[in-house]
Each structure stands twice: as structure tokens, then as C-alpha cells.
Design an enzyme around this catalytic site. Structure first.
Site, PDB file in Angstrom:
ATOM      1  N   GLY A  86      10.540  -8.377   9.014  1.00  0.00           N
ATOM      2  CA  GLY A  86       9.373  -8.062   8.604  1.00  0.00           C
ATOM      3  C   GLY A  86       8.719  -7.273   9.343  1.00  0.00           C
ATOM      4  O   GLY A  86       9.048  -7.217  10.559  1.00  0.00           O
ATOM      5  N   LYS A 109       0.379   0.114  13.596  1.00  0.00           N
ATOM      6  CA  LYS A 109       1.489  -0.709  14.315  1.00  0.00           C
ATOM      7  C   LYS A 109       0.794  -0.948  15.451  1.00  0.00           C
ATOM      8  O   LYS A 109      -0.101  -0.655  16.233  1.00  0.00           O
ATOM      9  CB  LYS A 109       2.477   0.390  14.842  1.00  0.00           C
ATOM     10  CG  LYS A 109       3.770  -0.079  15.233  1.00  0.00           C
ATOM     11  CD  LYS A 109       4.902   0.870  15.438  1.00  0.00           C
ATOM     12  CE  LYS A 109       6.258   0.480  15.811  1.00  0.00           C
ATOM     13  NZ  LYS A 109       7.095   1.525  15.597  1.00  0.00           N
ATOM     14  N   ASP A 121       4.591 -10.991  19.925  1.00  0.00           N
ATOM     15  CA  ASP A 121       3.001 -11.308  20.330  1.00  0.00           C
ATOM     16  C   ASP A 121       2.372 -10.459  19.145  1.00  0.00           C
ATOM     17  O   ASP A 121       1.345 -10.438  19.338  1.00  0.00           O
ATOM     18  CB  ASP A 121       2.731 -10.659  21.669  1.00  0.00           C
ATOM     19  CG  ASP A 121       3.055  -9.571  21.881  1.00  0.00           C
ATOM     20  OD1 ASP A 121       3.434  -8.521  21.142  1.00  0.00           O
ATOM     21  OD2 ASP A 121       3.281  -9.266  23.314  1.00  0.00           O
ATOM     22  N   ARG A 179      12.365   0.050   2.583  1.00  0.00           N
ATOM     23  CA  ARG A 179      13.486  -0.104   3.389  1.00  0.00           C
ATOM     24  C   ARG A 179      14.708  -0.732   2.844  1.00  0.00           C
ATOM     25  O   ARG A 179      14.457  -1.250   1.847  1.00  0.00           O
ATOM     26  CB  ARG A 179      13.203  -0.846   5.028  1.00  0.00           C
ATOM     27  CG  ARG A 179      11.926  -0.430   5.696  1.00  0.00           C
ATOM     28  CD  ARG A 179      11.454  -1.561   6.501  1.00  0.00           C
ATOM     29  NE  ARG A 179      10.404  -1.379   7.342  1.00  0.00           N
ATOM     30  CZ  ARG A 179       9.815  -0.617   8.334  1.00  0.00           C
ATOM     31  NH1 ARG A 179      11.063  -0.339   9.179  1.00  0.00           N
ATOM     32  NH2 ARG A 179       8.748  -0.221   8.948  1.00  0.00           N
ATOM     33  N   ASP A 248      17.375  -2.346   8.347  1.00  0.00           N
ATOM     34  CA  ASP A 248      15.822  -2.465   8.187  1.00  0.00           C
ATOM     35  C   ASP A 248      15.068  -1.356   8.891  1.00  0.00           C
ATOM     36  O   ASP A 248      13.744  -1.155   8.609  1.00  0.00           O
ATOM     37  CB  ASP A 248      15.209  -3.632   9.017  1.00  0.00           C
ATOM     38  CG  ASP A 248      15.390  -3.782  10.330  1.00  0.00           C
ATOM     39  OD1 ASP A 248      16.576  -4.055  10.711  1.00  0.00           O
ATOM     40  OD2 ASP A 248      14.592  -3.821  11.340  1.00  0.00           O
TER      41      ASP A 248
END
Length: 480
Positions: A86, A109, A121, A179, A248
Site C-alpha cells: 500500500g 509522495k 516513517d 497497479r 506493485d
């Protein structure tokens, strides 16, 4: 002009995401934006005004109509089922509605922790955001299907990787972020109805001409396979190694997505491994066509509840056909051939063997070849080979092949120079821009972006030369 956003993914696929907001960085500031793309999309210049802070580019504000979500998907990584993955650090802010009725994902992103961050993180670093911005724009101007980069934000947020780095964000745009891994996620959860909902969504929005056709699913998967084949052919002809072709990281629309440990060939080495974490060489350059087929087979498996096996196999055959056809066409163009002849592959493979033995520069060899005059036995390319006799023998056969076509040098050279770039994003060029940016100097980042917009223009400077020796030994990993 007001930007308009929709939320089709959020509205139509409720099982595929978690709604959440980005987590801003400390003292975030905009250091680059794609002025050309922004103009094409009618994005107001005021949004890029640094006096307003990082704004939407740093996840500090949202534009009207945005409904942020982090998507869930799964996948095979290095050939092994990895389970749920994910968007671990990315958030789909919204889908811009364009004038023709299509949409464009705005994906931030490095936007912070999500339920899919696992042990991460939620952050991206300046190094990786610069690399992705450069790579995606370089691929676009080479004419290869890809996501796009709209902006980069840096910050005072420290992020720990192998060393402490600078937190950053990248605004990535794409027609879709769907994807292979989205389909795998629900297949392995034994929820075939949700797999079918994903296929319905794709057909409804990206292939609407098939919505009412009885065999729509088979036609759709054939097109996915064909697009994948054409994409891989483009990679191979330009010397691009993705580095981490996990399922992915494979786009349903046949886009190049998720630029991590990628690399363009410097010396021609078909076994080139761009990712220093790829110890077995699974994703080496010459294995990309096989890996893409393997990935399509994993996708095909998820579609078995509603597509017949024979139809799936036909689609997989389409991949091979599209790959070989497109690769053959493109390589003939790179060699300056206007027709197909039976010994063309022999001639090409002889050149590749010569290049591999000599460590010839992939990009420069084909660019120099594009200046060939068929009546002249001399070529500047000859001086780049140690075994001149072997090159001369090949070059004589090559010129004889050129003379079988009634095409003058000027027309042939023009065609060749449209497909043989003078400039590609070599890792050392990206690293030079990164090193400067990490010291607060963004000039080289901006300069390199401008250079990459004209890859088919000859230059006599660092951007077109072979890399220095240190530049050939750069190691790239997934630690973005």
C-alpha cells in the site's frame, strides 16, 4: 481559471483506501516546479508563489474538491509474495478533471505516515524526490509512457536512512495509479467481487468503448498486456533499467511508475543491475521482458474468476507479440532501416556483441551511428572501438544494408536522430544535481531539467559525454 477536482477512486472503490490528511514537513519550501506542465494544466502561477509557504505542494493545504486517500494494494517483491503493501508514504490528494473529461491523479509522495507504512516513517528524502522528478521527466521527453513530476518541496525535517537525510515531498501526476498489486490484494483476500470491481473501474474510466461489450474483460486484459509489452520494448531500446519490477510497481495503464534504483546504461552491459539490493540479478536489464511477463501472469491469475483461461493465455501471447513487434520496429528505426529484412536481427546482434566486448557507451554509440553516410567507409564511431578490424567488417555490412533502400542520407539521419537520444539521465548527472541541492544550490537541478527536455539535440558538454569513472560505479538502492 479554477482547478476542478473529482474523487472517482474514493467514491467508487471504498474498500481500496483509507482517508487521511498529509502530515506537513518542518519549514517546507518549494525548490522546483514543472512550469511547462503547470501551464498545460492551467495551474495558476499564484499556487507556486513561495511567499505563500509550501501550500498544497507540501501538504499544508488542500485545493477545493480534493479528498485525500492512501491506497491499499499487495504484491510480489523479488518473485516472492509480500502480502499487504500500500501507499506507505504517498497520498492521492485528488483527481484533476481535465477539459476533455479525463482525469489526472495528484499524488503527494513523502506525505507522512499512513496505515500502510509498515515499519517505515512515511517520508521521502530529497535525494529520491530529485531522482524521480528527473527520471520521470526524462522519460516523458524521450516519448516513453510515464508518471510526471510537478513539484519538489524540501524541508528542515531530518529523515534517517543509511545516513541522516533531508525530508522532501514530490507531487507526482498520472492518469492513474492503478497497479497490478491492487488486483492481487483482493484476490489473495478471496474477494473476487472486488477484483472485478477494479476491472470495471478501469474499463469504465480508461476503456469506456468496451463497457457494453460481452467480452469486455478479455479485451481489457489484452490491452493491458499489449501496453506492458510496448512499454518494456521502449525501456530496452533506450537502455533503461527500472531496478525494482515488483508487481506493485506495475501500472495497469502501461506507465513507468515508481522510480527507485533505476539506471540508464552507460557501457553496454546486457546484465546490468541497477539496484545494489538485487543480489540475484532478477531485475537486471536483459531480464526485464521475462519479468514483465511473469508479472502479467500473476495479474492473470487474479482475473480467473471472470475471464476464461484461454482468453487469458491469448492476452499473454499479445504481450509477447507487442513486445517483439514494437522492439523490432524501434530498433530498425535506431539503425536507420525503413523496411524489415530477414538478416536485420543478425546485424543488430553482431553490433551488440561488439559493444559488449568493448564496453561501448550505449547511448553514444547509437547517436554517433545516426550520423553515418552510406557512401563513406569512415565514421567517427570507429575511433571508439579498440578492435577496429571487427568494427570495419560490421560497418561494411551495415552500409551494404543501408544501400538496399532508396533513402538518402539526410532523411535517414533525420529519422535516426529522432529515436537515438544524445542525452539520457545518467546516474552521475542526477547525483551531481543532488549533491548541489543538498548544499542548498538548486541551479544544477533546474539546469538538468531543462537539458532533459531536449534529449534529441546534440550537445558538446558534460550532459552528452560518457560518465567519469566514478560515475559508472554509483550504487543505487531502494532506500528512498
Amino acid at each position: 481559471m479554477t482547478l476542478s477536482f473529482t474523487a472517482r477512486w474514493r467514491d467508487e472503490l471504498p474498500a481500496t483506501y483509507t482517508a487521511l490528511l498529509p502530515t506537513p514537513l518542518k519549514n517546507a519550501r518549494l525548490i522546483w516546479y514543472n512550469d511547462e506542465l503547470a501551464q498545460q494544466l492551467a495551474i495558476p502561477a499564484s499556487l507556486f508563489d513561495a511567499t505563500n509557504g509550501a501550500g498544497v505542494w507540501g501538504g499544508e493545504t488542500l485545493l477545493p474538491g480534493m479528498s485525500p486517500v492512501a491506497q491499499v494494494y499487495s504484491g510480489h517483491q523479488f518473485g516472492v509474495w509480500a502480502g499487504q503493501l500500500g501507499d506507505g508514504r504517498g497520498i492521492l490528494l485528488g483527481e484533476q478533471l481535465l477539459a476533455d473529461g479525463s482525469t489526472l491523479d495528484w499524488h503527494l509522495k513523502g506525505a507522512g505516515l499512513t496505515p500502510y507504512s509498515r515499519m517505515g516513517d512515511g517520508r521521502a528524502v530529497l535525494r529520491s524526490t530529485i531522482r524521480e522528478s528527473l527520471a520521470s521527466e526524462a522519460m516523458h521527453y524521450l516519448g516513453i509512457p510515464t508518471t510526471r513530476a510537478l513539484s519538489i518541496v524540501t524541508s528542515d525535517t531530518p529523515v534517517q536512512r543509511e545516513t541522516q537525510e533531508t525530508g522532501a515531498m514530490l507531487m507526482r501526476l498520472a492518469q492513474s495509479h492503478m497497479r497490478f498489486g491492487h488486483f492481487e490484494h483482493f484476490y489473495y483476500r478471496r474477494e473476487p467481487e472486488k477484483v472485478q470491481q477494479l476491472a470495471d473501474f478501469a474499463i469504465r474510466h480508461y476503456w469506456p468503448q468496451w463497457q457494453d461489450v460481452p467480452e469486455k474483460y478479455a479485451l481489457w486484459f489484452e490491452e493491458v498486456a499489449a501496453r506492458t509489452g510496448r512499454l518494456i520494448a521502449e525501456w530496452q531500446t533506450v537502455g533503461f533499467a527500472h531496478g525494482v519490477m515488483n508487481t506493485d510497481n506495475m501500472s495497469i495503464l502501461g506507465l513507468t511508475i515508481d522510480y527507485g534504483p533505476f539506471g540508464f546504461l552507460d557501457d553496454y552491459d546486457p546484465g546490468f543491475i541497477g539496484n545494489h539490493s538485487d543480489h540475484q540479478g532478477r531485475y537486471r536489464f536483459d531480464n526485464q521482458p521475462s519479468v514483465a511477463l511473469w508479472n502479467l501472469q500473476r495479474l492473470a491469475q487474479t482475473l480467473t474468476p471472470f475471464i476464461e483461461i484461454d482468453a487469458l493465455n491469448r492476452a499473454l501471447d499479445r504481450y509477447q507479440d507487442a513486445l517483439l513487434t514494437h522492439y523490432g520496429q524501434r530498433m530498425r528505426q535506431k539503425l536507420g532501416f525503413f523496411t524489415e529484412q530477414k538478416d536485420d536481427n543478425v546485424l543488430l546482434n553482431e553490433l551488440f556483441s561488439l559493444m559488449a566486448r568493448e564496453g561501448s557507451d550505449y547511448t553514444r554509440t547509437f547517436r554517433m551511428l545516426s550520423h553515418t553516410e552510406q557512401q563513406s567507409a569512415s565514421s567517427p564511431l570507429r575511433d571508439t572501438f579498440i578492435d577496429r578490424a571487427a568494427f570495419d567488417a560490421w560497418f561494411d555490412r551495415y552500409r551494404a544494408r543501408l544501400r538496399t533502400e532508396a533513402v538518402d542520407d539526410a532523411l535517414r539521419q533525420q529519422q535516426m536522430q529522432r529515436v537515438n537520444p544524445a542525452i539520457v539521465l545518467r546516474n552521475w548527472l542526477a547525483q551531481r544535481a543532488i549533491d548541489a541541492a543538498e548544499q542548498g544550490d538548486m541551479a544544477e537541478l533546474h539546469r538538468l531539467h531543462e537539458v532533459l527536455r531536449q534529449p534529441f539535440t546534440d550537445r558538446d558538454d558534460d550532459y552528452a559525454r560518457r560518465p567519469p569513472e566514478w560515475g559508472k560505479r554509483l550504487e543505487v538502492s531502494c532506500s528512498s
